[in-house]
Design a protein around this motif. Structure first.
Motif, PDB file in Angstrom:
ATOM      1  N   ASN A 237       0.830  -1.205   0.000  1.00  0.00           N
ATOM      2  CA  ASN A 237       0.000   0.000   0.000  1.00  0.00           C
ATOM      3  C   ASN A 237       0.864   1.255   0.000  1.00  0.00           C
ATOM      4  O   ASN A 237       0.549   2.243  -0.680  1.00  0.00           O
ATOM      5  CB  ASN A 237      -0.927  -0.001   1.219  1.00  0.00           C
ATOM      6  N   ALA A 238       1.969   1.214   0.750  1.00  0.00           N
ATOM      7  CA  ALA A 238       2.882   2.351   0.776  1.00  0.00           C
ATOM      8  C   ALA A 238       3.488   2.584  -0.603  1.00  0.00           C
ATOM      9  O   ALA A 238       3.598   3.724  -1.071  1.00  0.00           O
ATOM     10  CB  ALA A 238       3.989   2.113   1.805  1.00  0.00           C
ATOM     11  N   ALA A 239       3.883   1.493  -1.267  1.00  0.00           N
ATOM     12  CA  ALA A 239       4.451   1.614  -2.608  1.00  0.00           C
ATOM     13  C   ALA A 239       3.418   2.147  -3.584  1.00  0.00           C
ATOM     14  O   ALA A 239       3.719   3.006  -4.429  1.00  0.00           O
ATOM     15  CB  ALA A 239       4.969   0.253  -3.074  1.00  0.00           C
ATOM     16  N   GLY A 240       2.186   1.637  -3.486  1.00  0.00           N
ATOM     17  CA  GLY A 240       1.125   2.111  -4.363  1.00  0.00           C
ATOM     18  C   GLY A 240       0.879   3.599  -4.208  1.00  0.00           C
ATOM     19  O   GLY A 240       0.759   4.333  -5.197  1.00  0.00           O
ATOM     20  N   THR A 241       0.844   4.053  -2.954  1.00  0.00           N
ATOM     21  CA  THR A 241       0.632   5.478  -2.696  1.00  0.00           C
ATOM     22  C   THR A 241       1.785   6.309  -3.242  1.00  0.00           C
ATOM     23  O   THR A 241       1.578   7.380  -3.832  1.00  0.00           O
ATOM     24  CB  THR A 241       0.484   5.714  -1.184  1.00  0.00           C
ATOM     25  N   ALA A 242       3.022   5.819  -3.048  1.00  0.00           N
ATOM     26  CA  ALA A 242       4.196   6.555  -3.519  1.00  0.00           C
ATOM     27  C   ALA A 242       4.199   6.696  -5.039  1.00  0.00           C
ATOM     28  O   ALA A 242       4.473   7.774  -5.576  1.00  0.00           O
ATOM     29  CB  ALA A 242       5.469   5.853  -3.052  1.00  0.00           C
TER      30      ALA A 242
END
Length: 284
Positions: free
Chosen positions: A16-21
């Motif tokens: 999720n963090a990667a997706g947001t980034a």
């Protein structure tokens, strides 16, 4: 089994963090536009598509983690999303993390590890009778409504905190409903999954939580909404796990290090949020 649940939860937080980034990277490259036209431009950007895949992967990992382990174990692990977001976004956006950022990452990771080691959440149930769901739904939805009402006409800090709290409760309730729905899928197959009310419940509460989060981020500073969101999600999830699914955590003398761990996580979250504006551009 619980080890696999933790691994899936960590992968979900990272995904999720990667997706947001990646989504933020794509959005930062579009200087003008809005609405459907803005979305059409983003849809042609590989970074934005990678971001969407990241968010979808996070949902899959979360569902799998909730099948494998108790709610009180899985949801607190998602506090790692914030340090993951900083660690992934900094190199992606050509930024350098300041020393305070690294200290915040260490505090969140160390505090979470200490809490899970001391609390050792356990539980095997994924279903609860309506006699438990009814007061939980009334309490969660009622508190969310009160937070939204209290936020009206207030200053940006209070408003952001209140809406962040409402979003946190929504996230925890969504996870509880998702755990029940995925348990039904695992035990009885897709037909039962599509006919159980929890499936539609987690979809609706999930949408509400996302909308509340967006409003919280727009209402005031991140330092006001993020701690309420991060700590609130973990705390309410733990409570729902105990009330709905008979999950247990260790108490007694271990409450002292558990509370210290929570304080360490909260300090780390605040440190990370304050460090974000101070990340410096690095040479491309």
């Amino acid at each position: 089994m619980d080890v696999l649940a933790v691994v899936c939860a960590v992968l979900g937080a990272a995904s999720n963090a990667a997706g947001t980034a990646f989504q933020r990277k794509a959005a930062s490259q579009v200087t003008r536009g809005g609405g459907l036209r803005f979305l059409a431009v983003l849809a042609r950007d590989p970074a934005w598509l990678a971001g969407i895949l990241g968010v979808m992967g996070a949902a899959l990992f979360q569902a799998l983690a909730l099948v494998l382990g108790p709610l009180a174990l899985v949801q607190p692990v998602f506090v790692l999303e914030l340090p993951f977001a900083l660690l992934i976004a900094a190199p992606l956006l050509h930024r350098r993390i300041p020393a305070a950022g690294w200290a915040g990452v260490a505090a969140v990771v160390g505090g979470l590890a200490l809490f899970l080691a001391c609390a050792a959440p356990t539980g095997a149930d994924d279903q609860a009778p309506m006699s438990r769901w009814t007061p939980v739904l009334a309490g969660c939805l009622g508190t969310m409504a009160l937070c939204v009402a209290a936020a009206r006409g207030r200053g940006p800090v209070f408003r952001a905190g209140a809406l962040g709290t409402a979003a946190a409760i929504g996230n925890a309730l969504t996870a509880a409903l998702l755990k029940s729905a995925t348990g039904t899928f695992s035990d009885h197959g897709p037909a039962a999954f599509l006919t159980t009310w929890q499936t539609y419940g987690f979809a609706l509460t999930g949408i509400a939580a996302v909308l509340l989060l967006e409003n919280a981020l727009q209402a005031g500073p991140l330092v006001a909404s993020q701690p309420a969101l991060t700590i609130g999600d973990a705390a309410v999830s733990l409570l729902l796990g105990v009330v709905l699914f008979d999950e247990t955590i260790r108490t007694g003398p271990l409450l002292i290090p558990e509370l210290l761990a929570v304080a360490l996580v909260a300090t780390g979250v605040i440190t990370l949020v304050r460090a974000v504006p101070n990340i410096r551009e690095t040479p491309h």
